[in-house]
Design an enzyme around this catalytic site. Structure first.
Site, mmCIF file in Angstrom:
data_model
loop_
_atom_site.group_PDB
_atom_site.id
_atom_site.type_symbol
_atom_site.label_atom_id
_atom_site.label_comp_id
_atom_site.label_asym_id
_atom_site.label_seq_id
_atom_site.Cartn_x
_atom_site.Cartn_y
_atom_site.Cartn_z
ATOM 1 N N TYR A 195 3.510 4.914 6.136
ATOM 2 C CA TYR A 195 2.816 5.461 7.704
ATOM 3 C C TYR A 195 3.983 6.104 8.325
ATOM 4 O O TYR A 195 3.752 6.333 9.440
ATOM 5 C CB TYR A 195 2.578 3.947 8.083
ATOM 6 C CG TYR A 195 1.538 3.418 7.238
ATOM 7 C CD1 TYR A 195 0.147 3.823 6.758
ATOM 8 C CD2 TYR A 195 1.848 2.056 7.004
ATOM 9 C CE1 TYR A 195 -0.489 3.000 6.074
ATOM 10 C CE2 TYR A 195 0.869 1.108 6.199
ATOM 11 C CZ TYR A 195 -0.408 2.011 5.726
ATOM 12 O OH TYR A 195 -1.202 1.066 5.005
ATOM 13 N N SER A 204 1.533 -5.641 5.094
ATOM 14 C CA SER A 204 0.274 -4.858 4.722
ATOM 15 C C SER A 204 0.907 -4.116 3.571
ATOM 16 O O SER A 204 1.331 -4.533 2.580
ATOM 17 C CB SER A 204 -0.154 -4.084 5.953
ATOM 18 O OG SER A 204 -1.473 -3.417 5.676
ATOM 19 N N TYR A 205 0.512 -2.725 3.575
ATOM 20 C CA TYR A 205 1.112 -1.905 2.484
ATOM 21 C C TYR A 205 2.781 -2.062 2.300
ATOM 22 O O TYR A 205 3.176 -2.038 0.838
ATOM 23 C CB TYR A 205 0.814 -0.483 2.587
ATOM 24 C CG TYR A 205 0.799 0.460 1.349
ATOM 25 C CD1 TYR A 205 -0.306 0.839 0.704
ATOM 26 C CD2 TYR A 205 1.971 0.846 1.046
ATOM 27 C CE1 TYR A 205 -0.044 1.587 -0.457
ATOM 28 C CE2 TYR A 205 2.250 1.580 -0.331
ATOM 29 C CZ TYR A 205 0.993 2.003 -0.875
ATOM 30 O OH TYR A 205 0.944 2.899 -1.919
ATOM 31 N N ASP A 262 -7.411 -13.168 7.470
ATOM 32 C CA ASP A 262 -6.891 -11.794 7.253
ATOM 33 C C ASP A 262 -7.728 -11.212 6.063
ATOM 34 O O ASP A 262 -7.921 -12.083 5.075
ATOM 35 C CB ASP A 262 -5.572 -12.154 6.969
ATOM 36 C CG ASP A 262 -4.724 -10.571 6.472
ATOM 37 O OD1 ASP A 262 -5.658 -9.688 6.372
ATOM 38 O OD2 ASP A 262 -3.483 -10.698 6.493
ATOM 39 N N HIS A 319 -5.492 -9.701 10.251
ATOM 40 C CA HIS A 319 -4.409 -8.841 9.697
ATOM 41 C C HIS A 319 -3.575 -8.195 10.967
ATOM 42 O O HIS A 319 -3.820 -8.203 11.933
ATOM 43 C CB HIS A 319 -5.132 -7.590 9.100
ATOM 44 C CG HIS A 319 -4.465 -7.021 8.075
ATOM 45 N ND1 HIS A 319 -3.490 -7.358 7.034
ATOM 46 C CD2 HIS A 319 -4.049 -5.592 8.105
ATOM 47 C CE1 HIS A 319 -2.953 -6.433 6.514
ATOM 48 N NE2 HIS A 319 -3.095 -5.475 7.106
#
Length: 585
Positions: free
Chosen positions: A49, A117-118, A264, A299
């Protein structure tokens, strides 16, 4: 405690530091280090990101005597790579980057990884590769089975409300890298103001409704070529096995702090990877070094701005957690040999909703859970919250009239909160708007007289018939407050053609009764005295999940649909029920 006090280091930033991968591709990172001589442990964050977004973490770690390395993953932003393809390079690139970071002149040879997350996914995928200088991970919110919890739920059901906007969000950087500026106009259709692009801004219901869904693979083929592969692999086949780290738990030799959340969409990952490594990890240290913490949040919990607001509810002051402080304690123990109390803590720490407090446990799932069936009953008119549906622990002994509803793909039950990653809102939301629909069956208990704690994995077993050759069934567990507020606890879905196997679909014979086992994942929630326990049964939850078109045709490639008459049975021969992990109080 003196070792816990941050020092007045100034932060030195080294930009665009090159790391060459084994195949010759160069990934670029920024390095933040203390302005003092010496060597320090490294905290590594790898992100698709844009590494600038991770820069605030320098203020978190550097004052405690860490070097922070933030790297763009392959084919993203500053790093080299022909085309971005999620996940498949992260295990090897992660290994190579850890070993590269350990050789930096400011590193003392110990590396930890961090991220959400990622940025958690890259850690989970790397763990089985065992880089020699990796010492610990702090991993927040990612799948451990990317078929089950990244693209699909179960088999064949697209997590559509998450997948489509995520693909669009990842598109602009890819098109810019290719110089395909004319194609950016396509993205501006959904994101008129790219400078303020948000995952779900700009997407309207009509975009989710577009049929066939497969058209999205063609529309985004220049930027999201992997979307076609996702659509072409609805079953749990070899394509997904390479990304299932649970299968590789016996290769993990590093302690991991798994942080997950009840609301989540990636809840599966923390729970299952923790349990798998605790049982099968390569070394005794790895097995004993796993920690699991599960909060009440959705999330992307805000690390630096803790909030007790979860969905529509305020869950109290204990829901406000400073994750960064927890990470410092974790890394101080594993990377600096500081006795921070980590070794003495129990391995599991869960937030018990309803009580709205934390509780430490010895295991997950809890060994003392009593898996208790709650049965569906009615006089044949369970439609809507005003129907005659009843939920009780008493199993049906005689014949009971079945309940029926018509599922129309052109008028699906709308998503209302829950564990989906989008669209908003997420988390607990009042379900009464959904429960007024005729295509939602509602079964409610009598008001409870004592606390009912539900902590652990949930499931449902439905006996159902359909007029279609393929369809979906959904189940939702709800806590109904004395004032009528209907708080969703957890939900699940099954695609009928995969009722018996995630790898070998089998269509229905219309009118025949089948048994469906629906995974409702897990929770920790106390239904209080005066509240009612409720179960909803329907056939859609849109746009969280894609609509089953009821035709039995090729998934995602059809534009035609038809209505289906659904019948839920709950008599002595067909005891439809939910199975809840009840904890003795």
């Amino acid at each position: 405690m003196a070792n816990w006090i941050p020092k007045a280091y100034k932060v030195i930033k080294e930009e665009n530091v090159a790391a060459r991968m084994r195949d010759g591709v160069t990934l670029y990172a920024d390095v933040y280090r203390p302005d003092a001589p010496g060597q320090y442990p490294v905290i590594l964050m790898r992100t698709p990101y844009g590494r600038e977004a991770t820069a605030p973490n320098a203020k978190r770690f550097v004052p405690y005597g860490y070097v922070l390395v933030t790297q763009d993953t392959r084919a993203r932003f500053g790093s080299e790579g022909d085309s971005y393809y999620p996940l498949i390079h992260e295990a090897i690139d992660g290994y190579d980057t850890v070993e590269w970071a350990a050789r930096l002149p400011w590193c003392d040879g110990r590396v930890g990884t961090y991220g959400q997350s990622y940025l958690c996914a890259v850690q989970y995928l790397m763990a089985p590769t065992r880089p020699p200088h990796l010492r610990a991970m702090f991993a927040t919110s990612a799948p451990s089975d990317w078929h089950e919890c990244w693209v699909y739920r179960g088999a064949g059901v697209l997590d559509f409300g998450w997948l489509l906007p995520y693909c669009l969000m990842m598109t602009p950087d890819q098109l810019k890298r290719k110089g395909a500026r004319h194609l950016l106009e396509t993205i501006r259709t959904y994101y008129p103001n790219q400078a303020e692009m948000n995952l779900w801004d700009g997407l309207k219901e009509e975009h989710f409704r577009h049929l066939p869904i497969y058209d999205w693979a063609e529309r985004l083929q220049d930027s999201v070529p992997y979307l076609k592969d996702y659509f072409d692999h609805p079953e749990e086949d070899g394509y997904w096995h390479q990304l299932n780290v649970r299968r590789q738990a016996d290769q993990v030799s590093v302690p991991i702090f798994h942080l997950a959340s009840w609301y989540d969409g990636f809840l599966e990952g923390g729970l299952h990877y923790f349990s798998a490594i605790r049982q099968h990890g390569m070394t005794a240290e790895a097995r004993a070094g796993q920690r699991l913490m599960v909060g009440p949040w959705p999330h992307l919990y805000p690390y630096d701005a803790p909030s007790s607001q979860v969905g529509e509810l305020d869950l109290g002051p204990e829901a406000m957690v400073r994750v960064g402080d927890m990470a410092i304690r974790w890394f101080n123990y594993w990377l600096k040999d500081i006795d921070s109390g980590v070794a003495e803590e129990k391995p599991v720490n869960i937030f018990v909703m309803g009580d709205n407090s934390w509780r430490q446990e010895d295991d997950w799932p809890l060994a003392r859970a009593k898996y208790t069936p709650f049965y569906l009953h009615s006089g044949g008119r369970a439609n809507t919250l005003n129907g005659d549906g009843i939920l009780s622990r008493i199993s049906p002994e005689n014949e009971e009239r079945s309940d029926s509803f018509v599922y129309d793909p052109d008028d699906p039950v709308p998503t209302r909160g829950g564990s989906q990653l989008g669209p908003n809102p997420t988390g607990p939301c009042d379900q009464r708007r959904v429960e007024t629909r005729q295509d939602v069956l509602v079964y409610s208990s009598e008001p409870l007289t004592d606390d009912l704690e539900i902590t652990g994995p949930l499931s449902a077993q439905l006996f159902a018939a359909s007029s279609a050759t393929d369809t979906d069934f959904t189940v939702k567990v709800v806590d109904v407050w004395p004032n009528g507020y209907a708080q969703n606890i957890q939900d699940g879905i099954i695609r009928a053609r995969y009722r018996s196997s995630k790898t070998h679909p089998s269509l229905l014979t219309p009118g025949e009764v089948y048994e469906y086992t629906i995974d409702l994942w897990a929770t920790s929630h106390v239904v209080k005295p005066g509240h009612r326990l409720r179960v909803e049964v329907s056939s859609s939850n849109f746009p969280h999940y894609d609509r089953n078109l009821n035709t039995g045709g090729a998934l995602f490639k059809e534009s035609n649909f038809k209505r289906a008459t659904q019948t839920i049975f709950h008599d002595a021969a067909h005891p439809s029920r939910v199975i809840l992990p009840v904890i003795p109080r």
